[in-house]
Design an enzyme around this catalytic site. Structure first.
Site, PDB file in Angstrom:
ATOM      1  N   GLY A   1      20.310  70.677   3.295  1.00 26.87           N
ATOM      2  CA  GLY A   1      20.616  71.999   2.735  1.00 26.87           C
ATOM      3  C   GLY A   1      20.402  73.086   3.783  1.00 26.87           C
ATOM      4  O   GLY A   1      19.261  73.394   4.126  1.00 26.87           O
TER       5      GLY A   1
ATOM      6  N   CYS B   1      17.383  83.778  -7.584  1.00 25.28           N
ATOM      7  CA  CYS B   1      16.190  83.085  -8.075  1.00 25.28           C
ATOM      8  C   CYS B   1      15.672  83.554  -9.439  1.00 25.28           C
ATOM      9  O   CYS B   1      15.466  82.734 -10.330  1.00 25.28           O
ATOM     10  CB  CYS B   1      15.067  83.214  -7.056  1.00 25.28           C
ATOM     11  SG  CYS B   1      15.439  82.337  -5.531  1.00 25.28           S
TER      12      CYS B   1
HETATM   13  P1  NAD Z   1      22.028  77.779  -0.783  1.00 20.76           P
HETATM   14  O1  NAD Z   1      23.099  77.611  -1.778  1.00 20.76           O
HETATM   15  O2  NAD Z   1      22.063  78.942   0.163  1.00 20.76           O
HETATM   16  O3  NAD Z   1      21.935  76.468   0.126  1.00 20.76           O
HETATM   17  C1  NAD Z   1      21.954  75.177  -0.377  1.00 20.76           C
HETATM   18  C2  NAD Z   1      22.770  74.286   0.551  1.00 20.76           C
HETATM   19  O4  NAD Z   1      22.641  72.941   0.123  1.00 20.76           O
HETATM   20  C3  NAD Z   1      24.280  74.592   0.535  1.00 20.76           C
HETATM   21  O5  NAD Z   1      24.713  74.924   1.846  1.00 20.76           O
HETATM   22  C4  NAD Z   1      24.913  73.286   0.037  1.00 20.76           C
HETATM   23  O6  NAD Z   1      26.153  72.987   0.658  1.00 20.76           O
HETATM   24  C5  NAD Z   1      23.858  72.264   0.406  1.00 20.76           C
HETATM   25  N1  NAD Z   1      23.934  71.023  -0.370  1.00 20.76           N
HETATM   26  C6  NAD Z   1      24.061  70.864  -1.715  1.00 20.76           C
HETATM   27  N2  NAD Z   1      24.063  69.565  -2.042  1.00 20.76           N
HETATM   28  C7  NAD Z   1      23.937  68.868  -0.891  1.00 20.76           C
HETATM   29  C8  NAD Z   1      23.858  67.480  -0.592  1.00 20.76           C
HETATM   30  N3  NAD Z   1      23.897  66.536  -1.558  1.00 20.76           N
HETATM   31  N4  NAD Z   1      23.745  67.117   0.705  1.00 20.76           N
HETATM   32  C9  NAD Z   1      23.699  68.047   1.680  1.00 20.76           C
HETATM   33  N5  NAD Z   1      23.749  69.378   1.457  1.00 20.76           N
HETATM   34  C10 NAD Z   1      23.867  69.785   0.175  1.00 20.76           C
HETATM   35  O7  NAD Z   1      20.654  77.796  -1.590  1.00 20.76           O
HETATM   36  P2  NAD Z   1      19.269  78.485  -1.186  1.00 20.76           P
HETATM   37  O8  NAD Z   1      19.304  79.931  -1.540  1.00 20.76           O
HETATM   38  O9  NAD Z   1      18.912  78.074   0.208  1.00 20.76           O
HETATM   39  O10 NAD Z   1      18.284  77.799  -2.217  1.00 20.76           O
HETATM   40  C11 NAD Z   1      17.890  76.448  -2.087  1.00 20.76           C
HETATM   41  C12 NAD Z   1      16.732  76.181  -3.019  1.00 20.76           C
HETATM   42  O11 NAD Z   1      15.614  77.009  -2.659  1.00 20.76           O
HETATM   43  C13 NAD Z   1      17.008  76.505  -4.492  1.00 20.76           C
HETATM   44  O12 NAD Z   1      16.348  75.567  -5.291  1.00 20.76           O
HETATM   45  C14 NAD Z   1      16.389  77.883  -4.677  1.00 20.76           C
HETATM   46  O13 NAD Z   1      15.992  78.105  -6.002  1.00 20.76           O
HETATM   47  C15 NAD Z   1      15.187  77.792  -3.771  1.00 20.76           C
HETATM   48  N6  NAD Z   1      14.703  79.091  -3.258  1.00 20.76           N
HETATM   49  C16 NAD Z   1      15.583  80.042  -2.838  1.00 20.76           C
HETATM   50  C17 NAD Z   1      15.108  81.236  -2.314  1.00 20.76           C
HETATM   51  C18 NAD Z   1      16.046  82.311  -1.842  1.00 20.76           C
HETATM   52  O14 NAD Z   1      15.587  83.403  -1.549  1.00 20.76           O
HETATM   53  N7  NAD Z   1      17.337  82.077  -1.732  1.00 20.76           N
HETATM   54  C19 NAD Z   1      13.728  81.453  -2.198  1.00 20.76           C
HETATM   55  C20 NAD Z   1      12.860  80.450  -2.618  1.00 20.76           C
HETATM   56  C21 NAD Z   1      13.363  79.270  -3.142  1.00 20.76           C
HETATM   57  C1  UDX Z   2      12.366  86.423  -4.953  1.00 25.86           C
HETATM   58  C2  UDX Z   2      10.847  86.330  -4.768  1.00 25.86           C
HETATM   59  O1  UDX Z   2      10.339  87.619  -4.396  1.00 25.86           O
HETATM   60  C3  UDX Z   2      10.509  85.305  -3.710  1.00 25.86           C
HETATM   61  O2  UDX Z   2       9.097  85.155  -3.599  1.00 25.86           O
HETATM   62  C4  UDX Z   2      11.130  83.978  -4.105  1.00 25.86           C
HETATM   63  O3  UDX Z   2      10.857  83.001  -3.121  1.00 25.86           O
HETATM   64  C5  UDX Z   2      12.623  84.123  -4.298  1.00 25.86           C
HETATM   65  O4  UDX Z   2      12.895  85.149  -5.269  1.00 25.86           O
HETATM   66  P1  UDX Z   2      14.359  87.577  -3.632  1.00 25.86           P
HETATM   67  O5  UDX Z   2      15.116  87.347  -4.890  1.00 25.86           O
HETATM   68  O6  UDX Z   2      14.935  87.127  -2.350  1.00 25.86           O
HETATM   69  O7  UDX Z   2      12.913  86.894  -3.730  1.00 25.86           O
HETATM   70  O8  UDX Z   2      14.062  89.156  -3.472  1.00 25.86           O
HETATM   71  P2  UDX Z   2      13.041  90.148  -4.205  1.00 25.86           P
HETATM   72  O9  UDX Z   2      12.496  91.046  -3.177  1.00 25.86           O
HETATM   73  O10 UDX Z   2      12.072  89.460  -5.047  1.00 25.86           O
HETATM   74  O11 UDX Z   2      14.012  91.015  -5.122  1.00 25.86           O
HETATM   75  C6  UDX Z   2      14.662  90.465  -6.261  1.00 25.86           C
HETATM   76  C7  UDX Z   2      15.391  91.548  -7.006  1.00 25.86           C
HETATM   77  O12 UDX Z   2      14.477  92.435  -7.633  1.00 25.86           O
HETATM   78  C8  UDX Z   2      16.270  92.431  -6.120  1.00 25.86           C
HETATM   79  O13 UDX Z   2      17.473  92.726  -6.794  1.00 25.86           O
HETATM   80  C9  UDX Z   2      15.438  93.674  -5.932  1.00 25.86           C
HETATM   81  O14 UDX Z   2      16.203  94.805  -5.637  1.00 25.86           O
HETATM   82  C10 UDX Z   2      14.768  93.777  -7.288  1.00 25.86           C
HETATM   83  N1  UDX Z   2      13.505  94.545  -7.284  1.00 25.86           N
HETATM   84  C11 UDX Z   2      12.452  94.129  -6.532  1.00 25.86           C
HETATM   85  C12 UDX Z   2      13.385  95.678  -8.093  1.00 25.86           C
HETATM   86  O15 UDX Z   2      14.331  96.066  -8.785  1.00 25.86           O
HETATM   87  N2  UDX Z   2      12.189  96.355  -8.104  1.00 25.86           N
HETATM   88  C13 UDX Z   2      11.105  95.958  -7.373  1.00 25.86           C
HETATM   89  O16 UDX Z   2      10.061  96.611  -7.445  1.00 25.86           O
HETATM   90  C14 UDX Z   2      11.244  94.800  -6.561  1.00 25.86           C
END
Ligand code: NAD
Ligand code: UDX
Length: 459
Positions: free
Chosen positions: A10, A273
């Site tokens: 991923g 998220c």
């Molecule tokens: P994303 O969609 O940006 O990336 C996921 C990647 O996985 C994609 O590029 C997809 O093509 C790949 N993928 C899917 N199935 C696959 C497979 N079978 N083999 C190989 N590659 C595969 O997602 P993300 O934002 O990086 O989130 C990933 C996870 O982390 C989620 O569970 C999310 O909830 C969690 N998470 C996200 C954030 C955030 O800020 N985006 C923060 C904390 C946790």
């Molecule tokens: C969130 C969590 O903060 C992070 O710890 C987790 O790993 C992934 O989800 P993210 O969604 O990337 O991170 O951004 P975050 O800064 O939490 O903001 C989420 C949303 O809430 C945004 O739309 C932001 O604008 C909004 N927000 C945040 C508010 O409206 N008010 C606030 O005080 C803070």
């Protein structure tokens, strides 16, 4: 257990930045990030680092420093699994769009595919790390898939949820409040702790059981989002009573038991998220028969939907109850500043609502590509692609978006919006010229002195 080679499945918003920071701090480790998406991997490998698939401050520099040395991007998933002693699963876990749990539960099909892929390919013992956010007790399912391969290989499952926030991912990864590792095998836990300990103090590396770790991630996101819905609920009361939500937030935030962070009233939270993880928590609670627990957390989402809807309703009402045929400029499309990510952005829902009222939308976002605005609107399936194309356009500057507009709606808190020449913008707009500041970033009296009719959240 000495780890020399890591594979991360991923290459997304979590996999890319997290592995880049691990690679930077562990030059002795070889890290290969794999993905099924060829275009994404090609973008990660682009010599021009401004073309990386993800925009995060500081990321390009770290990728430049580590890529080709100990950090690699590839679509050869099997080879990377085979070589690695430790495999991170960092694939997407979106809300299910079909079948049982549709619209609520996490779709674990990508996770299961990864587990089956590992089971098929592995010839040596592996530590499998859940980096994706998963429902509590998912490790049980992964274990069951891995342990039924019949290959006589030892698999250890760890839960290591990621707490980075987009826009500050690199900073968050370099200075985490804590790193959480849940597991059953101490040796495996310490193998992972050892990787983090090259830059994170040991007292910030928490060791728990698997289920506490899995559940802590959903709980952290639910608590954070709950604070935003709480302050947003108060913002509506402020608008009717003459209280100012910024002043209320400051006053309560100085109570050290409450704390000042995550109390910014807004048009509503977005991002990939919060909504997904709370829906998942609600679904899990309901599946255990915990109706009150489920209803309690569901209210966070209900309040957020209300806040988005309320914003566009207020705009329409203020524009004399009709926006039909009127140009409305949306400044910002990303769900927060400093990211090009638009998943669940409030802007999408506000635009959709305004399009239903036949407004003409003109969008400007400093980092979101024009095509993404159309893809996001089309994904909602509210109207035809042709209708979205004629109703919403994207432009290259805020000044262009504001030209002949009846109103500006600020959807994202990009810093550059504060530095604009608002007098010039005012001169380009239809009069009366309205601003609806969904992020409370502009100064009310300054805007009113220019001549704007200025509306913000909770004031
Ligand atoms: P994303 O969609 O940006 O990336 C996921 C990647 O996985 C994609 O590029 C997809 O093509 C790949 N993928 C899917 N199935 C696959 C497979 N079978 N083999 C190989 N590659 C595969 O997602 P993300 O934002 O990086 O989130 C990933 C996870 O982390 C989620 O569970 C999310 O909830 C969690 N998470 C996200 C954030 C955030 O800020 N985006 C923060 C904390 C946790
Ligand atoms: C969130 C969590 O903060 C992070 O710890 C987790 O790993 C992934 O989800 P993210 O969604 O990337 O991170 O951004 P975050 O800064 O939490 O903001 C989420 C949303 O809430 C945004 O739309 C932001 O604008 C909004 N927000 C945040 C508010 O409206 N008010 C606030 O005080 C803070």
């Amino acid at each position: 257990m000495k780890i020399k080679s890591i594979c991360c499945i991923g290459a997304g918003y979590v996999g890319g930045p997290t592995m880049a920071v691990i690679a930077k701090n562990n030059p002795h480790l070889k890290i290969t990030i794999v993905d099924i998406n060829q275009a994404r991997i090609d973008a990660w490998n682009d010599v021009d680092v401004s073309k990386l698939p993800i925009y995060e401050p500081g990321l390009a520099d770290i990728v430049k420093e580590t890529r080709g040395k100990n950090l690699f991007f590839s679509t050869d998933i099997d080879a990377a699994i085979d070589e690695a002693e430790m495999i991170f699963i960092s694939v997407n876990t979106p809300t299910k769009t079909y079948g049982k749990g549709k619209g609520m539960a996490a779709d674990l099909k990508y996770i299961e595919l990864c587990a089956r892929n590992i089971a098929n390919v592995a010839k040596t013992d592996k530590i499998v790390v859940e980096k994706s956010t998963l429902p509590v007790r998912t490790a049980e399912a992964i274990k069951s898939i891995l342990h039924n391969t019949g290959n006589n290989i030892n698999f250890h499952i760890l839960s290591n949820p990621e707490f980075l926030a987009e826009g500050t991912a690199i900073e968050d990864l370099l200075n985490p409040d804590r790193v959480l590792i849940g597991g059953e095998c101490e040796e495996a836990i310490e193998a992972l702790a050892n990787i983090y300990s090259s830059w994170v103090a040991d007292d910030r590396i928490l060791r728990t059981n698997l289920w506490s770790s899995e559940l802590s991630k959903l709980t952290a996101n639910a608590f954070l989002a709950q604070r935003i819905s709480s302050i947003n609920s108060i913002s509506e009361l402020c608008e009717l009573t003459g209280a100012n939500v910024n002043e209320v937030a400051k006053a309560i935030g100085m109570d050290s038991r409450i704390g000042s962070k995550f109390l910014k009233a807004s048009v509503g939270f977005g991002g990939s998220c919060f909504q997904k993880d709370i829906l998942n928590l609600v679904y899990i609670a309901r599946s255990y028969g915990l109706t009150e627990v489920a209803d309690y957390w569901e209210q966070v989402i209900i309040m957020n939907d209300h806040q988005k809807r309320r914003f566009s309703d207020r705009l329409i009402k203020t524009l004399y109850n009709t926006v039909s045929g009127k140009k409305i400029a949306l400044l910002g499309w990303a769900f927060k500043k400093d990211t090009n990510d638009t998943r669940e952005s409030a802007a999408i829902y506000v635009a959709d609502h305004l399009l239903n009222e036949q407004a003409n939308i003109s969008v400007f976002d400093p980092k979101v590509p024009h095509t993404k605005v159309q893809t996001d609107l089309n994904y909602l399936n509210t109207r035809s692609e042709a209708e979205n194309e004629s109703g919403a356009i994207s432009v290259d500057s805020a000044y262009e978006a504001a030209n002949d507009a009846h109103a500006i709606a600020i959807m994202t808190e990009w810093d550059e919006f504060k530095t604009y020449d608002w007098k010039t913008i005012y001169s380009k707009m239809k009069k009366p010229a309205f601003i609806f500041d969904g992020r409370n970033i502009l100064d009310k009296s300054e805007m009113e002195n220019i001549g704007f009719d200025y509306y913000s959240i909770g004031q």
